[in-house]
Design a protein around this motif. Structure first.
Motif, PDB file in Angstrom:
ATOM      1  N   ILE A 123       0.863  -1.175   0.000  1.00  0.00           N
ATOM      2  CA  ILE A 123       0.000   0.000   0.000  1.00  0.00           C
ATOM      3  C   ILE A 123       0.903   1.229   0.000  1.00  0.00           C
ATOM      4  CG2 ILE A 123      -1.821   1.260   1.187  1.00  0.00           C
ATOM      5  CD1 ILE A 123      -2.603  -1.406   2.524  1.00  0.00           C
ATOM      6  N   ASN A 124       0.787   2.053  -1.038  1.00  0.00           N
ATOM      7  CA  ASN A 124       1.526   3.307  -1.134  1.00  0.00           C
ATOM      8  C   ASN A 124       0.565   4.439  -0.807  1.00  0.00           C
ATOM      9  OD1 ASN A 124       4.144   2.381  -2.018  1.00  0.00           O
ATOM     10  ND2 ASN A 124       3.136   1.811  -3.924  1.00  0.00           N
ATOM     11  N   PHE A 125       0.909   5.206   0.237  1.00  0.00           N
ATOM     12  CA  PHE A 125       0.035   6.285   0.703  1.00  0.00           C
ATOM     13  C   PHE A 125       0.373   7.585  -0.022  1.00  0.00           C
ATOM     14  CE2 PHE A 125       0.538   3.310   4.263  1.00  0.00           C
ATOM     15  CZ  PHE A 125      -0.787   2.930   4.409  1.00  0.00           C
ATOM     16  N   LYS A 126      -0.673   8.373  -0.310  1.00  0.00           N
ATOM     17  CA  LYS A 126      -0.489   9.635  -1.015  1.00  0.00           C
ATOM     18  C   LYS A 126      -0.907  10.847  -0.186  1.00  0.00           C
ATOM     19  CE  LYS A 126      -1.377   7.380  -5.413  1.00  0.00           C
ATOM     20  NZ  LYS A 126      -2.221   7.332  -6.595  1.00  0.00           N
ATOM     21  N   ASP A 127      -1.503  10.617   0.984  1.00  0.00           N
ATOM     22  CA  ASP A 127      -2.071  11.740   1.724  1.00  0.00           C
ATOM     23  C   ASP A 127      -1.696  11.777   3.206  1.00  0.00           C
ATOM     24  OD1 ASP A 127      -3.488   9.506   2.412  1.00  0.00           O
ATOM     25  OD2 ASP A 127      -5.459  10.451   2.307  1.00  0.00           O
ATOM     26  N   THR A 128      -0.616  11.114   3.593  1.00  0.00           N
ATOM     27  CA  THR A 128      -0.194  11.172   4.993  1.00  0.00           C
ATOM     28  C   THR A 128       1.321  11.249   5.071  1.00  0.00           C
ATOM     29  OG1 THR A 128      -0.296  10.110   7.157  1.00  0.00           O
ATOM     30  CG2 THR A 128      -0.207   8.653   5.257  1.00  0.00           C
ATOM     31  N   ARG A 129       1.813  11.957   6.080  1.00  0.00           N
ATOM     32  CA  ARG A 129       3.253  12.056   6.291  1.00  0.00           C
ATOM     33  C   ARG A 129       3.735  11.025   7.312  1.00  0.00           C
ATOM     34  NH1 ARG A 129       5.599  17.861   6.094  1.00  0.00           N
ATOM     35  NH2 ARG A 129       7.052  16.707   7.396  1.00  0.00           N
ATOM     36  N   LYS A 130       2.820  10.351   7.976  1.00  0.00           N
ATOM     37  CA  LYS A 130       3.190   9.349   8.986  1.00  0.00           C
ATOM     38  C   LYS A 130       3.755   8.084   8.366  1.00  0.00           C
ATOM     39  CE  LYS A 130       1.635  11.144  12.952  1.00  0.00           C
ATOM     40  NZ  LYS A 130       2.041  10.954  14.304  1.00  0.00           N
ATOM     41  N   ALA A 131       3.352   7.784   7.139  1.00  0.00           N
ATOM     42  CA  ALA A 131       3.841   6.580   6.458  1.00  0.00           C
ATOM     43  C   ALA A 131       3.818   6.819   4.955  1.00  0.00           C
ATOM     44  CB  ALA A 131       2.978   5.380   6.811  1.00  0.00           C
ATOM     45  N   ARG A 132       4.841   6.319   4.301  1.00  0.00           N
ATOM     46  CA  ARG A 132       4.902   6.408   2.845  1.00  0.00           C
ATOM     47  C   ARG A 132       4.424   5.102   2.217  1.00  0.00           C
ATOM     48  NH1 ARG A 132      10.140   5.757  -0.047  1.00  0.00           N
ATOM     49  NH2 ARG A 132      10.928   6.214   2.008  1.00  0.00           N
ATOM     50  N   ARG A 133       4.858   3.976   2.823  1.00  0.00           N
ATOM     51  CA  ARG A 133       4.492   2.672   2.266  1.00  0.00           C
ATOM     52  C   ARG A 133       4.313   1.649   3.383  1.00  0.00           C
ATOM     53  NH1 ARG A 133       8.523   1.625  -1.409  1.00  0.00           N
ATOM     54  NH2 ARG A 133       9.786   0.565   0.152  1.00  0.00           N
ATOM     55  N   LEU A 134       3.348   0.776   3.182  1.00  0.00           N
ATOM     56  CA  LEU A 134       3.096  -0.356   4.069  1.00  0.00           C
ATOM     57  C   LEU A 134       3.216  -1.611   3.216  1.00  0.00           C
ATOM     58  CD1 LEU A 134       1.962  -1.866   6.599  1.00  0.00           C
ATOM     59  CD2 LEU A 134      -0.304  -1.331   5.725  1.00  0.00           C
ATOM     60  N   THR A 135       4.108  -2.508   3.625  1.00  0.00           N
ATOM     61  CA  THR A 135       4.256  -3.792   2.941  1.00  0.00           C
ATOM     62  C   THR A 135       3.919  -4.886   3.934  1.00  0.00           C
ATOM     63  OG1 THR A 135       6.031  -2.879   1.593  1.00  0.00           O
ATOM     64  CG2 THR A 135       5.810  -5.257   1.627  1.00  0.00           C
ATOM     65  N   MET A 136       2.918  -5.688   3.595  1.00  0.00           N
ATOM     66  CA  MET A 136       2.514  -6.791   4.464  1.00  0.00           C
ATOM     67  C   MET A 136       2.708  -8.110   3.740  1.00  0.00           C
ATOM     68  SD  MET A 136      -0.823  -5.491   6.608  1.00  0.00           S
ATOM     69  CE  MET A 136      -1.874  -6.452   5.630  1.00  0.00           C
ATOM     70  N   ILE A 148       6.550  -0.816   7.873  1.00  0.00           N
ATOM     71  CA  ILE A 148       6.091   0.537   7.594  1.00  0.00           C
ATOM     72  C   ILE A 148       7.288   1.428   7.346  1.00  0.00           C
ATOM     73  CG2 ILE A 148       4.843   2.522   8.502  1.00  0.00           C
ATOM     74  CD1 ILE A 148       3.120   0.516  10.057  1.00  0.00           C
ATOM     75  N   ILE A 149       7.264   2.109   6.209  1.00  0.00           N
ATOM     76  CA  ILE A 149       8.353   3.013   5.836  1.00  0.00           C
ATOM     77  C   ILE A 149       7.792   4.426   5.792  1.00  0.00           C
ATOM     78  CG2 ILE A 149       9.977   3.639   4.010  1.00  0.00           C
ATOM     79  CD1 ILE A 149      10.055   0.655   3.288  1.00  0.00           C
ATOM     80  N   SER A 150       8.520   5.324   6.434  1.00  0.00           N
ATOM     81  CA  SER A 150       8.138   6.728   6.508  1.00  0.00           C
ATOM     82  C   SER A 150       9.285   7.584   5.988  1.00  0.00           C
ATOM     83  CB  SER A 150       7.836   7.089   7.968  1.00  0.00           C
ATOM     84  OG  SER A 150       7.621   8.466   8.090  1.00  0.00           O
ATOM     85  N   ASP A 151       8.988   8.821   5.604  1.00  0.00           N
ATOM     86  CA  ASP A 151      10.031   9.735   5.143  1.00  0.00           C
ATOM     87  C   ASP A 151      10.866  10.289   6.292  1.00  0.00           C
ATOM     88  OD1 ASP A 151       9.425   9.486   2.466  1.00  0.00           O
ATOM     89  OD2 ASP A 151       7.960  11.110   2.512  1.00  0.00           O
TER      90      ASP A 151
END
Length: 166
Positions: A123-136, A148-151
């Protein structure tokens, strides 16, 4: 003597039938669970319940109470409520309620990739700064891992289960 041999043959045959029946029952149960997990992932309506947390460079932490920290995944939203231990590079939380990985996203890309013994959900997020990508990685028995990867934070890794009762 013949009666004893007949009883022995009947006992061996009965035992073999019972073992085969038990193995078939176990295989059926496993297949049902696998199908339930797969259908939940495909429907994008499930919940990842975190039980362990592995911060980058830290030790594994057991999360209590059970069923408290989770990620709810729906067709139109992803809601995360997870703790965070690790290095924050900028925009450090000021108040206690600002910490952790807590967000709701409504703009994201959802992708399922089948693997040999699991499904990988990205899941690649486009509207939050808390997480950029979630890989499960969701395994066929319902266990899962979430990365969970964040900037602005070190990556963090969670282990848990997929709640298929939703």
């Amino acid at each position: 003597m013949k009666a004893i041999i007949k009883l022995l043959i009947i006992a061996i045959f009965s035992s073999a039938v019972n073992i085969t029946y038990a193995q078939n029952k176990k295989a059926e149960k496993k297949a049902k669970q696998e199908q339930a997990v797969k259908s939940q992932i495909d429907s994008t309506k499930y919940r990842f319940v975190a039980q362990w947390m592995n911060p980058l460079g830290g030790r594994q932490v057991f999360l209590t109470p059970a069923n408290y920290y989770d990620i709810k995944i729906r067709k139109d939203s992803v809601i995360a409520y997870l703790p965070y231990f690790g290095r924050v590079y900028m925009n450090a939380p000021v108040a206690g309620e600002d910490g952790g990985i807590k967000f709701t996203s409504t703009k994201f890309d959802y992708k399922i990739t089948p693997k040999k013994d699991r499904w990988q959900v990205t899941i690649n997020f486009k509207d939050t700064r808390k997480a950029r990508r979630l890989t499960m990685d969701v395994f066929k028995n319902g266990t899962a891992t979430a990365n969970i990867i964040s900037d602005n934070r070190d990556p963090i890794y969670f282990q848990g289960n997929i709640d298929i009762k939703i």
